[in-house]
Design an enzyme around this catalytic site. Structure first.
Site, PDB file in Angstrom:
ATOM      1  N   ASP A  94       0.789  -1.236   0.000  1.00 48.32           N
ATOM      2  CA  ASP A  94       0.000   0.000   0.000  1.00 48.32           C
ATOM      3  C   ASP A  94       0.816   1.279   0.000  1.00 48.32           C
ATOM      4  O   ASP A  94       0.326   2.340   0.355  1.00 48.32           O
ATOM      5  CB  ASP A  94      -0.881   0.005   1.246  1.00 48.32           C
ATOM      6  N   GLU A 116      -0.531  -8.982  -1.423  1.00 47.18           N
ATOM      7  CA  GLU A 116      -1.240  -8.435  -0.251  1.00 47.18           C
ATOM      8  C   GLU A 116      -2.382  -7.518  -0.708  1.00 47.18           C
ATOM      9  O   GLU A 116      -2.526  -6.373  -0.285  1.00 47.18           O
ATOM     10  CB  GLU A 116      -0.291  -7.687   0.691  1.00 47.18           C
ATOM     11  N   GLU A 130      -2.471   5.186   2.727  1.00 47.27           N
ATOM     12  CA  GLU A 130      -2.386   3.798   2.281  1.00 47.27           C
ATOM     13  C   GLU A 130      -3.726   3.223   1.820  1.00 47.27           C
ATOM     14  O   GLU A 130      -3.770   2.398   0.903  1.00 47.27           O
ATOM     15  CB  GLU A 130      -1.791   2.924   3.388  1.00 47.27           C
ATOM     16  N   HIS A 207       5.004   4.721  13.466  1.00 48.97           N
ATOM     17  CA  HIS A 207       5.474   5.585  12.381  1.00 48.97           C
ATOM     18  C   HIS A 207       4.374   6.130  11.477  1.00 48.97           C
ATOM     19  O   HIS A 207       4.650   6.889  10.566  1.00 48.97           O
ATOM     20  CB  HIS A 207       6.455   4.815  11.493  1.00 48.97           C
ATOM     21  N   ARG A 209       1.647   8.018   9.343  1.00 55.78           N
ATOM     22  CA  ARG A 209       1.396   9.452   9.081  1.00 55.78           C
ATOM     23  C   ARG A 209       0.172   9.985   9.836  1.00 55.78           C
ATOM     24  O   ARG A 209       0.187  11.099  10.334  1.00 55.78           O
ATOM     25  CB  ARG A 209       1.163   9.661   7.574  1.00 55.78           C
ATOM     26  N   HIS A 240      11.597   5.057  13.995  1.00 53.82           N
ATOM     27  CA  HIS A 240      11.563   5.235  12.542  1.00 53.82           C
ATOM     28  C   HIS A 240      12.282   6.541  12.183  1.00 53.82           C
ATOM     29  O   HIS A 240      12.146   7.537  12.898  1.00 53.82           O
ATOM     30  CB  HIS A 240      10.086   5.292  12.120  1.00 53.82           C
TER      31      HIS A 240
HETATM   32  C1  UD1 Z   1       6.363   4.701   4.235  1.00 52.86           C
HETATM   33  C2  UD1 Z   1       5.007   4.319   3.654  1.00 52.86           C
HETATM   34  C3  UD1 Z   1       4.159   3.605   4.703  1.00 52.86           C
HETATM   35  C4  UD1 Z   1       4.916   2.438   5.317  1.00 52.86           C
HETATM   36  C5  UD1 Z   1       6.253   2.929   5.842  1.00 52.86           C
HETATM   37  C6  UD1 Z   1       7.038   1.745   6.360  1.00 52.86           C
HETATM   38  C7  UD1 Z   1       3.996   5.793   1.984  1.00 52.86           C
HETATM   39  C8  UD1 Z   1       3.151   6.976   1.750  1.00 52.86           C
HETATM   40  N1  UD1 Z   1       4.271   5.512   3.259  1.00 52.86           N
HETATM   41  O1  UD1 Z   1       6.157   5.693   5.225  1.00 52.86           O
HETATM   42  O2  UD1 Z   1       2.988   3.105   4.083  1.00 52.86           O
HETATM   43  O3  UD1 Z   1       4.152   1.912   6.376  1.00 52.86           O
HETATM   44  O4  UD1 Z   1       6.979   3.548   4.778  1.00 52.86           O
HETATM   45  O5  UD1 Z   1       8.093   2.123   7.183  1.00 52.86           O
HETATM   46  O6  UD1 Z   1       4.395   5.136   1.043  1.00 52.86           O
HETATM   47  N2  UD1 Z   1      13.710   7.926   6.042  1.00 52.86           N
HETATM   48  C9  UD1 Z   1      15.102   7.787   6.157  1.00 52.86           C
HETATM   49  N3  UD1 Z   1      15.648   6.564   5.864  1.00 52.86           N
HETATM   50  C10 UD1 Z   1      14.923   5.485   5.475  1.00 52.86           C
HETATM   51  C11 UD1 Z   1      13.517   5.631   5.390  1.00 52.86           C
HETATM   52  C12 UD1 Z   1      12.935   6.854   5.662  1.00 52.86           C
HETATM   53  O7  UD1 Z   1      15.798   8.733   6.505  1.00 52.86           O
HETATM   54  O8  UD1 Z   1      15.501   4.419   5.220  1.00 52.86           O
HETATM   55  C13 UD1 Z   1      13.108   9.256   6.355  1.00 52.86           C
HETATM   56  C14 UD1 Z   1      13.384  10.276   5.228  1.00 52.86           C
HETATM   57  O9  UD1 Z   1      13.542  11.553   5.808  1.00 52.86           O
HETATM   58  C15 UD1 Z   1      12.098  10.206   4.394  1.00 52.86           C
HETATM   59  C16 UD1 Z   1      11.076  10.030   5.508  1.00 52.86           C
HETATM   60  O10 UD1 Z   1      11.681   9.128   6.448  1.00 52.86           O
HETATM   61  O11 UD1 Z   1      11.883  11.364   3.614  1.00 52.86           O
HETATM   62  C17 UD1 Z   1       9.734   9.510   5.077  1.00 52.86           C
HETATM   63  O12 UD1 Z   1       9.837   8.342   4.266  1.00 52.86           O
HETATM   64  P1  UD1 Z   1       8.528   7.889   3.402  1.00 52.86           P
HETATM   65  O13 UD1 Z   1       8.819   6.604   2.710  1.00 52.86           O
HETATM   66  O14 UD1 Z   1       8.051   8.997   2.548  1.00 52.86           O
HETATM   67  O15 UD1 Z   1       7.414   7.690   4.501  1.00 52.86           O
HETATM   68  P2  UD1 Z   1       7.324   6.668   5.706  1.00 52.86           P
HETATM   69  O16 UD1 Z   1       6.782   7.442   6.850  1.00 52.86           O
HETATM   70  O17 UD1 Z   1       8.596   5.952   5.866  1.00 52.86           O
HETATM   71  N1  UDP Z   2      11.039  -4.174  11.277  1.00 48.41           N
HETATM   72  C1  UDP Z   2      12.444  -4.309  11.266  1.00 48.41           C
HETATM   73  N2  UDP Z   2      13.188  -3.491  12.072  1.00 48.41           N
HETATM   74  C2  UDP Z   2      12.619  -2.568  12.892  1.00 48.41           C
HETATM   75  C3  UDP Z   2      11.203  -2.422  12.897  1.00 48.41           C
HETATM   76  C4  UDP Z   2      10.443  -3.240  12.060  1.00 48.41           C
HETATM   77  O1  UDP Z   2      12.980  -5.162  10.545  1.00 48.41           O
HETATM   78  O2  UDP Z   2      13.356  -1.860  13.598  1.00 48.41           O
HETATM   79  C5  UDP Z   2      10.235  -5.020  10.357  1.00 48.41           C
HETATM   80  C6  UDP Z   2       9.074  -5.767  10.990  1.00 48.41           C
HETATM   81  O3  UDP Z   2       9.470  -7.031  11.466  1.00 48.41           O
HETATM   82  C7  UDP Z   2       8.081  -5.851   9.837  1.00 48.41           C
HETATM   83  C8  UDP Z   2       8.358  -4.624   9.007  1.00 48.41           C
HETATM   84  O4  UDP Z   2       9.629  -4.145   9.429  1.00 48.41           O
HETATM   85  O5  UDP Z   2       8.311  -6.986   9.013  1.00 48.41           O
HETATM   86  C9  UDP Z   2       7.296  -3.585   9.217  1.00 48.41           C
HETATM   87  O6  UDP Z   2       7.654  -2.390   8.628  1.00 48.41           O
HETATM   88  P1  UDP Z   2       6.959  -1.014   9.028  1.00 48.41           P
HETATM   89  O7  UDP Z   2       6.405  -1.108  10.404  1.00 48.41           O
HETATM   90  O8  UDP Z   2       7.956   0.041   8.727  1.00 48.41           O
HETATM   91  O9  UDP Z   2       5.818  -0.853   7.945  1.00 48.41           O
HETATM   92  P2  UDP Z   2       4.273  -1.331   7.847  1.00 48.41           P
HETATM   93  O10 UDP Z   2       4.250  -2.808   7.977  1.00 48.41           O
HETATM   94  O11 UDP Z   2       3.511  -0.611   8.903  1.00 48.41           O
HETATM   95  O12 UDP Z   2       3.869  -0.838   6.494  1.00 48.41           O
END
Ligand code: UD1
Ligand code: UDP
Length: 368
Positions: A94, A116, A130, A207, A209, A240
């Site tokens: 998603d 999924e 999502e 984490h 939004r 996160h």
């Molecule tokens: C995204 C997904 C969310 C998912 C989540 C899993 C969207 C809209 N959101 O949210 O569905 O549940 O990932 O974790 O697709 N960042 C880093 N390093 C990383 C990852 C993120 O620094 O490895 C920081 C960056 O500043 C980045 C910000 O997090 O700009 C947001 O990342 P983004 O993928 O846009 O949103 P998530 O909140 O991670």
């Molecule tokens: N996870 C991980 N390290 C962490 C936190 C989560 O490997 O520090 C794994 C967790 O086991 C799961 C996945 O990340 O499989 C979930 O990702 P996240 O919560 O970022 O996204 P969501 O599932 O909510 O989209």
């Protein structure tokens, strides 16, 4: 048949890894394209599963917004798809990567397989964005891989053809079973110093939004209260990297005794941490799906859920984001051993670890 497997974030990498591995095992022609919507958190997961992407679009920017992610994925993936000409593209879940990659495939008339598929709240604001990413991705999809019968029913209610929807289980269970290692020991502080035998560990992940701002203030304040009022409890929170999360977490939880704010963890130690925790508080989708396999009760820190199976099975409780409600439910599970045992011993409704095999079998049958 050439399969393009596209993903960009931590959870997609974990859930797509078993499919990549299955393609490798069967020597199928496949191409792995990562958008790198996430950078460090994606790289951690590629490494643990030993996956080297064929293409890395490397789009992540600090505090990126949805417009940026959507437009970059569409523009950057176009030349790759034009060059590779896959017979089918697989997307997962998603995220914005999922939505944008499906749309790009549709523009190029490449069939889409959605892993999924069919999770729904039918509430535009929860989870945001999502829920709408999922609904639009379904419209763009040709083959829907629903993790559960409930997800399939959602798609049938929306009018999708029954012959295009398959129940496969969730690939997250495949990934978990590939990685879980009961003998894993933590080598680095602070986890190597935590007394998992005499202390009870609450594991927090948050984490989403829609929880930014006041809901996160409530969640973190409840966690702080639980630690301060239960001397045998420690809280571990791999925070996160999203700056909106980091700031609030530090303001409320930094420096509190028996609270450990740590970096996002690699998958193997994280699975072990879930395994050694007493209780998990989370707004994560994947964590909710994994925890029942490890026999860990989950409190879901969200107002709605597109994963009702865990609630119905009794492995998770939807507690919302109100401080008092979180404290009430967590304290109950800390105090009432019978209630805890009930939740900890239910079967996992999300799969048996063979979802990737089923998905590849279906692709071989449907796409030729
Ligand atoms: C995204 C997904 C969310 C998912 C989540 C899993 C969207 C809209 N959101 O949210 O569905 O549940 O990932 O974790 O697709 N960042 C880093 N390093 C990383 C990852 C993120 O620094 O490895 C920081 C960056 O500043 C980045 C910000 O997090 O700009 C947001 O990342 P983004 O993928 O846009 O949103 P998530 O909140 O991670
Ligand atoms: N996870 C991980 N390290 C962490 C936190 C989560 O490997 O520090 C794994 C967790 O086991 C799961 C996945 O990340 O499989 C979930 O990702 P996240 O919560 O970022 O996204 P969501 O599932 O909510 O989209």
């Amino acid at each position: 048949m050439k399969i393009a497997i596209v993903f960009g974030t931590r959870p997609e990498a974990i859930k797509m890894a078993p499919i990549v591995k299955e393609c490798e095992r069967r020597h199928l022609d496949h191409v792995v394209i990562v958008t790198a919507q996430h950078r460090e958190m994606l790289d951690q997961k590629l490494e643990v599963f030993g996956i080297e992407p064929h293409y890395d679009l490397d789009i992540m920017q600090e505090n990126q917004d949805l417009f940026y992610v959507t437009s970059s994925v569409i523009n950057e993936i176009k030349p790759v798809l034009l060059k590779e000409k896959p017979d089918v593209i697989l997307v997962q879940g998603d995220t914005t990567t999922t939505l944008a990659a499906s749309l790009a495939a549709f523009y190029l008339k490449i069939p889409v397989g959605h892993v999924e598929a069919g999770l729904r709240t039918w509430n535009k604001a929860n989870p945001y964005p999502e829920e709408i990413n999922r609904q639009i991705t379904s419209r763009l999809t040709d083959i829907h891989f629903a993790p559960t019968q409930g997800a399939k029913d959602n798609l049938l209610k929306e009018g999708f053809a029954p012959e295009s929807v398959y129940v496969t289980g969730n690939t997250v269970i495949d990934a978990l079973l590939m990685i879980v290692d009961p003998h894993y020991t933590f080598n680095e502080s602070p986890l190597s110093t935590v007394d998992f035998v005499n202390r009870r560990v609450l594991l927090l992940t948050s984490h989403r939004r829609e929880n930014f701002g006041e809901p996160m203030v409530q969640i973190f304040s409840a966690c702080r209260y639980l630690v301060e009022n239960n001397p045998d409890v420690e809280l571990i929170y791999p925070v996160h990297p999203n700056p909106n999360v980091q700031k609030t977490a530090k303001e409320i939880l930094a420096g509190v005794p028996r609270v450990h704010l740590i970096e996002p963890m690699e998958y193997r130690p994280f699975v072990q941490l879930m395994n050694r925790s007493y209780l998990i508080l989370t707004d994560s989708g994947g964590v909710q799906e994994e925890a029942p396999t490890l026999g860990k009760p989950v409190l879901v820190l969200r107002k709605t859920t597109e994963r009702p199976e865990a609630i119905e099975a009794g492995t998770a409780t939807l507690v919302g984001t109100d401080k008092q409600m979180i404290i009430k439910h967590a304290q109950h599970l800390l105090s009432d051993k019978l209630a805890y045992h009930e939740m900890a011993t239910k079967a996992n409704p999300y799969g048996d670890g063979k979802a990737a095999q089923r998905i590849v079998d279906i692709l071989l049958e449907k796409v030729r």
